[in-house]
Design an enzyme around this catalytic site. Structure first.
Site, mmCIF file in Angstrom:
data_model
loop_
_atom_site.group_PDB
_atom_site.id
_atom_site.type_symbol
_atom_site.label_atom_id
_atom_site.label_comp_id
_atom_site.label_asym_id
_atom_site.label_seq_id
_atom_site.Cartn_x
_atom_site.Cartn_y
_atom_site.Cartn_z
ATOM 1 C CB SER A 56 -0.945 0.019 1.203
ATOM 2 O OG SER A 56 -2.060 -0.813 0.963
ATOM 3 C CE LYS A 59 -4.549 1.999 -0.439
ATOM 4 N NZ LYS A 59 -3.906 0.818 0.158
ATOM 5 C CB SER A 116 -3.891 1.875 4.280
ATOM 6 O OG SER A 116 -3.148 1.405 3.180
ATOM 7 C CE LYS A 226 -1.426 4.040 2.686
ATOM 8 N NZ LYS A 226 -1.186 3.114 3.794
#
Length: 384
Positions: A56, A59, A116, A226
């Site tokens: 993730s 992202k 997330s 993140k």
């Protein structure tokens, strides 16, 4: 004809700290990198260009394109997004959106940054570009423009997929672009707990959001950014922190477990703040000399720093910067505010560490006939 003149500055800026620098830092992961955000200087790297699955952390690019679309007014924070069946089908981290559910851009972005959420990320990708496929094309185009040479995105959320790869270095590049260009991302990235309201045919239902980044609770100065984890990628993070006037980006890819992931990021930050500091040079707008103005309402104009130059230096080392001002011999009026008149180049130990344009700080009109005649008379009188 215009010529350049060069002035070498004797700079008083000398930097010294008594802390002895640690030479290395060891991080238990497949790859890692530590970057100072403002200058882009790399302070540590290990397998930084190895192509790996990012989970993730993908992202970061999704968020960058969303914030860019908002800045360009292609979408608005209060726009309402209708969730597609495709977006609602995403597995992994999610907020359990349903097909045809309606959410604002604000709440979907909040869900991406804080929790997330894969479903929210794909819903936003479709809203920004019309389809996830079109958004992926934008992601890869943006990656190329940022110099992310070893990155290929296959989806907008980071689920494991063949060919979905990047590197610790490339992640640092896109993270730097996001936090420098859109620092407002920290408004959500630093939130520990929040909520959204599901709006479906059954009515409204509250859903809690918990930040996946433990560092904002456990590391002083942590600001984001993140996390990510999948079976293929293992445990990853692009972490950001700010202390002592210096902003760091720590990337960890392929840590064996979540505890090691966060501990590794903290080790990177501790190493960076213990061993390096940011040296700030003359502030934006600082006068750096004068340039002649030909046929202007004034005969000379000051030139000023367009953008402050900073550099990263190791603590425990005496640092003396040299600065060289290179100016045009003259400029022809009329002149608009901000016109370039030269540059200042900073060097340390014979190597360039930064430069900034020197600009005219105000508009300068062309001299009237009366002013020109008056100047000619004064020169003639002075030489008589």
């Amino acid at each position: 004809m215009k010529f350049y003149r060069v002035v070498t500055l004797v700079l008083a800026a000398v930097f010294f700290l008594s802390i002895t620098a640690n030479a290395t830092v060891s991080v238990d992961s497949k790859a890692s990198l530590l970057m100072e955000a403002e200058t882009g200087k790399i302070l540590h790297e290990h397998n930084a260009h190895e192509k790996l699955a990012p989970a993730s952390v993908t992202k970061v690019m999704t968020m960058l394109l969303i914030y860019e679309a908002i800045e360009q007014e292609r979408i608005q924070w209060d726009d309402v997004v209708t969730v597609s069946a495709h977006a609602a089908s995403m597995g992994g981290s999610q907020i359990f959106l349903e097909p045809e559910e309606k959410q604002t851009v604000r709440d979907l972005v909040k869900s991406v940054v804080i929790a997330s959420a894969n479903d929210a990320a794909v819903a936003m990708a479709e809203f920004v570009a019309g389809s996830e496929e079109a958004f992926i094309t934008q992601m890869n185009n943006k990656a190329r423009s940022l110099g992310m040479e070893n990155t290929n995105f296959v989806n907008a959320c980071g689920l494991d997929a063949d060919g979905h790869i990047t590197t610790a270095y490339d992640i640092a590049l896109m993270s730097r672009e996001l936090i420098l260009k859109y620092p407002q991302v920290f408004e959500y990235a630093k939130i520990r707990l929040d909520k959204i309201i599901h709006k479906t045919a059954r009515g409204e239902e509250e859903f809690g959001l918990t930040n996946t980044n433990r560092l904002i609770r456990s590391y002083s100065g942590a600001t984001g950014l993140k996390t990510g984890s999948t079976a293929q990628a293992l445990y990853c993070i692009s972490a950001t922190a700010e202390k002592e006037g210096m902003q760091l980006i720590g990337v960890v890819l392929g840590a064996p477990d979540p505890v090691t992931r966060f501990d590794s990021a903290m080790k990177l930050f501790d190493y960076g703040y213990a061993n390096y500091a940011l040296i700030a040079k003359e502030e934006t707008g600082t006068p750096m000399g004068e340039v002649k103005i030909y046929k202007g309402s004034v005969e000379t104009s000051p030139v000023v720093i367009k953008e402050q130059v900073n550099m990263v230096a190791p603590k425990g080392k005496h640092v003396s910067l040299d600065g060289e001002v290179v100016l045009l011999e003259s400029l022809d009026a009329p002149i608009l505010q901000g016109q370039t008149a030269g540059e200042v180049i900073y060097t340390w130990e014979g190597s360039e560490v930064g430069r900034s344009e020197l600009i005219i700080p105000q508009d300068i009109e062309k001299a009237s006939v009366g002013i020109i005649m008056d100047r000619m008379f004064k020169r003639w009188y002075a030489g008589a």
